[in-house]
Design a protein around this motif. Structure first.
Motif, PDB file in Angstrom:
ATOM      1  N   GLU A  73      -8.639   1.608   5.816  1.00 44.79           N
ATOM      2  CA  GLU A  73      -8.900   0.857   4.591  1.00 44.79           C
ATOM      3  C   GLU A  73      -7.607   0.861   3.787  1.00 44.79           C
ATOM      4  O   GLU A  73      -7.108   1.920   3.412  1.00 44.79           O
ATOM      5  N   THR A  74      -7.053  -0.318   3.533  1.00 46.33           N
ATOM      6  CA  THR A  74      -5.727  -0.403   2.921  1.00 46.33           C
ATOM      7  C   THR A  74      -5.809  -0.921   1.491  1.00 46.33           C
ATOM      8  O   THR A  74      -6.678  -1.719   1.133  1.00 46.33           O
ATOM      9  N   PHE A  75      -4.847  -0.444   0.673  1.00 51.01           N
ATOM     10  CA  PHE A  75      -4.670  -0.906  -0.706  1.00 51.01           C
ATOM     11  C   PHE A  75      -3.193  -1.205  -0.883  1.00 51.01           C
ATOM     12  O   PHE A  75      -2.341  -0.438  -0.405  1.00 51.01           O
TER      13      PHE A  75
ATOM     14  N   ILE B 161      -3.749   2.570  -8.764  1.00 43.93           N
ATOM     15  CA  ILE B 161      -4.626   2.521  -7.579  1.00 43.93           C
ATOM     16  C   ILE B 161      -4.938   3.929  -7.089  1.00 43.93           C
ATOM     17  O   ILE B 161      -6.077   4.242  -6.729  1.00 43.93           O
ATOM     18  N   TYR B 162      -3.928   4.804  -7.107  1.00 43.99           N
ATOM     19  CA  TYR B 162      -4.168   6.172  -6.623  1.00 43.99           C
ATOM     20  C   TYR B 162      -5.197   6.888  -7.501  1.00 43.99           C
ATOM     21  O   TYR B 162      -6.072   7.582  -6.997  1.00 43.99           O
ATOM     22  N   ARG B 163      -5.093   6.744  -8.808  1.00 44.04           N
ATOM     23  CA  ARG B 163      -6.044   7.398  -9.721  1.00 44.04           C
ATOM     24  C   ARG B 163      -7.473   6.943  -9.456  1.00 44.04           C
ATOM     25  O   ARG B 163      -8.409   7.734  -9.560  1.00 44.04           O
ATOM     26  N   LYS B 164      -7.613   5.693  -9.048  1.00 47.36           N
ATOM     27  CA  LYS B 164      -8.951   5.141  -8.829  1.00 47.36           C
ATOM     28  C   LYS B 164      -9.482   5.419  -7.432  1.00 47.36           C
ATOM     29  O   LYS B 164     -10.655   5.784  -7.255  1.00 47.36           O
ATOM     30  N   GLU B 165      -8.656   5.291  -6.411  1.00 47.76           N
ATOM     31  CA  GLU B 165      -9.128   5.311  -5.020  1.00 47.76           C
ATOM     32  C   GLU B 165      -8.868   6.629  -4.288  1.00 47.76           C
ATOM     33  O   GLU B 165      -9.519   6.906  -3.278  1.00 47.76           O
ATOM     34  N   LYS B 166      -7.919   7.436  -4.762  1.00 53.64           N
ATOM     35  CA  LYS B 166      -7.549   8.702  -4.107  1.00 53.64           C
ATOM     36  C   LYS B 166      -7.354   8.500  -2.592  1.00 53.64           C
ATOM     37  O   LYS B 166      -8.057   9.080  -1.764  1.00 53.64           O
ATOM     38  N   PRO B 167      -6.376   7.670  -2.185  1.00 51.56           N
ATOM     39  CA  PRO B 167      -6.155   7.416  -0.752  1.00 51.56           C
ATOM     40  C   PRO B 167      -5.730   8.693  -0.020  1.00 51.56           C
ATOM     41  O   PRO B 167      -5.263   9.660  -0.631  1.00 51.56           O
TER      42      PRO B 167
ATOM     43  N   LYS C  18      -8.164   6.080   3.975  1.00 53.82           N
ATOM     44  CA  LYS C  18      -7.565   5.135   3.033  1.00 53.82           C
ATOM     45  C   LYS C  18      -6.051   5.302   2.998  1.00 53.82           C
ATOM     46  O   LYS C  18      -5.551   6.432   2.930  1.00 53.82           O
TER      47      LYS C  18
ATOM     48  N   LEU D 110      -2.576   3.771   0.963  1.00 56.82           N
ATOM     49  CA  LEU D 110      -1.971   2.956  -0.094  1.00 56.82           C
ATOM     50  C   LEU D 110      -0.564   2.550   0.348  1.00 56.82           C
ATOM     51  O   LEU D 110       0.264   3.406   0.671  1.00 56.82           O
TER      52      LEU D 110
END
Length: 429
Positions: A26-28, A39-45, A3, A5
């Motif tokens: 997988e990109t955010f 986004i980082y708190r949720k997805e932990k890229p 992942k 970000l």
């Protein structure tokens, strides 16, 4: 899929960067540092690719905020159109892993991102190797102690030391390869017993440790003890056969944290108070002293040689010395002649394709397979081998035994490079 970000306040560069990376990762996307933090708190890229200069919170500020919040170094790569060396230096000083200047080519970006992720994987592998027990995959002794110090300071729960009872018998009877299988099975049982948030480690040998968050009821500890004991018996019978009669089980010493502190005393108390049980530490239990009962049958199982294969008895030199001294002491009452033989392995010619060590290993195998179960073999140094022929009539039996060794050694390819000499003597009383 890894992942990534991507953070940029300019929408066009943001979309272009995402398009370059989307095929392999997988990109955010985030158009501000504040959005990126959510986004980082949720997805932990796995890494963050951020523009350096953004209104409000810069990419540099974003890196600082995230690392302060999560207490770890987060892989960052900065993008910037600024040509100033000062900007690049500031990013690296803060721990950025790379810097790329806009505009950039897709192949350059992909290569640099791949390099960062590869470096992160290598660092994680090294960290895992340094903290993990190689056999079981649990925390090793050093990392267990370090993690326990941290968790016991701030958590409520049960600190348990878990001893695998009678494990030595597995090694004595079935060998160390089977012992390793039992330890791996026991580690898997501990994982099944604990939750993913609990800490489990191997302190060494057959001793393990665990910290169970929020567990302080005796009923829960009793249930875990029963489960572990049932499952290790099942696993052992699958590995060693249904007729397996080694009394494997688990003894658990438990300390309630923080009520009773963080001492490891309880494990040793429960060892004294009987196997396959648990003990919750208290001042009263610490004062108890109960003798451990070991039956004669268990002692005989430990002492007995379980290898039923034919062949001579191969032992270390110190063990050979003990047997030699014992037989010499009791020689007067022994009905048969005992002879000691010294064999020396020597190289023939200049061909060194086969090492002396390899030849020695094959030679001792040859001796084991050729001589009788009642004979004893040991290696002394790199090229000398000692044999006790314990049931002979003297010269005739020794000559016959040596002839068999000569014949069998001659069948092996190593004999083309190595030959042996011998001398022997009758053991005197």
């Amino acid at each position: 899929m890894k992942k990534i970000l991507i953070v940029d306040d300019m929408i066009v560069p943001l979309m272009m960067t995402e398009n370059m990376l989307a095929g392999q990762y997988e990109t955010f996307c985030a158009s501000s540092a504040k959005e990126a933090m959510e986004i980082y708190r949720k997805e932990k890229p796995d890494m963050i690719l951020s523009d350096f200069r953004m209104p409000g919170m810069t990419g540099y500020d974003l890196q600082i905020e995230l690392q302060n919040e999560f207490h770890k170094k987060i892989p960052f790569m900065f993008m910037t159109a600024d040509r100033s060396d000062e900007v690049e230096s500031k990013g690296f000083d803060n721990g950025a892993m790379d810097f790329i200047r806009k505009p950039f080519k897709p192949e350059v970006l992909l290569r640099r991102v791949a390099n960062i992720l590869h470096t992160v994987d290598e660092i994680q592998d090294l960290k895992k190797t340094s903290t993990t027990d190689a056999l079981t995959g649990l925390f090793n002794k050093g990392s267990s102690e370090e993690e326990l110090k941290k968790v016991c300071k701030k958590s409520v729960g049960s600190l348990m030391m878990i001893d695998l009872d009678s494990f030595k018998l597995v090694n004595d009877i079935h060998g160390h390869a089977m012992g390793d299988k039992i330890l791996i099975a026991f580690a898997d049982i501990l994982r099944a017993t604990m939750r993913s948030t609990d800490l489990i480690g191997r302190m060494g040998g057959d001793e393990f440790v665990a910290f169970c968050h929020g567990v302080h009821e005796e009923s829960a500890i009793a249930a875990k003890t029963q489960f572990i004991n049932e499952k290790i018996t099942e696993a052992a019978k699958k590995l060693m056969g249904e007729d397996m009669n080694i009394p494997l089980g688990a003894s658990i010493g438990c300390v309630l944290v923080p009520q009773a502190g963080t001492d490891f005393v309880a494990l040793y108390i429960v060892k004294q108070n009987g196997k396959h049980g648990y003990n919750i530490f208290s001042e009263d239990s610490a004062a108890e002293k109960v003798e451990t009962v070991v039956t004669l049958a268990q002692i005989e199982m430990i002492l007995s040689e379980r290898n039923k294969e034919p062949g001579a008895y191969v032992i270390p030199f110190e063990s050979f010395r003990i047997i030699y001294r014992f037989l010499k002491r009791t020689r007067a009452g022994y009905g048969k002649t005992i002879c000691i033989v010294l064999l020396a392995l020597k190289r023939s010619g200049d061909d060194e394709k086969i090492s002396r060590k390899q030849a020695g290993e094959k030679f001792i195998e040859c001796l084991h397979d050729t001589l009788r179960r009642g004979d004893v073999i040991s290696q002394n140094g790199s090229n000398q081998f000692l044999v006790l022929l314990t049931n002979t009539d003297g010269h005739h039996d020794v000559t016959r035994a040596i002839s068999r060794v000569v014949e069998n050694w001659g069948k092996l390819p190593e004999s083309k490079n190595f030959y042996f000499t011998h001398e022997w003597a009758v053991m005197d009383a």
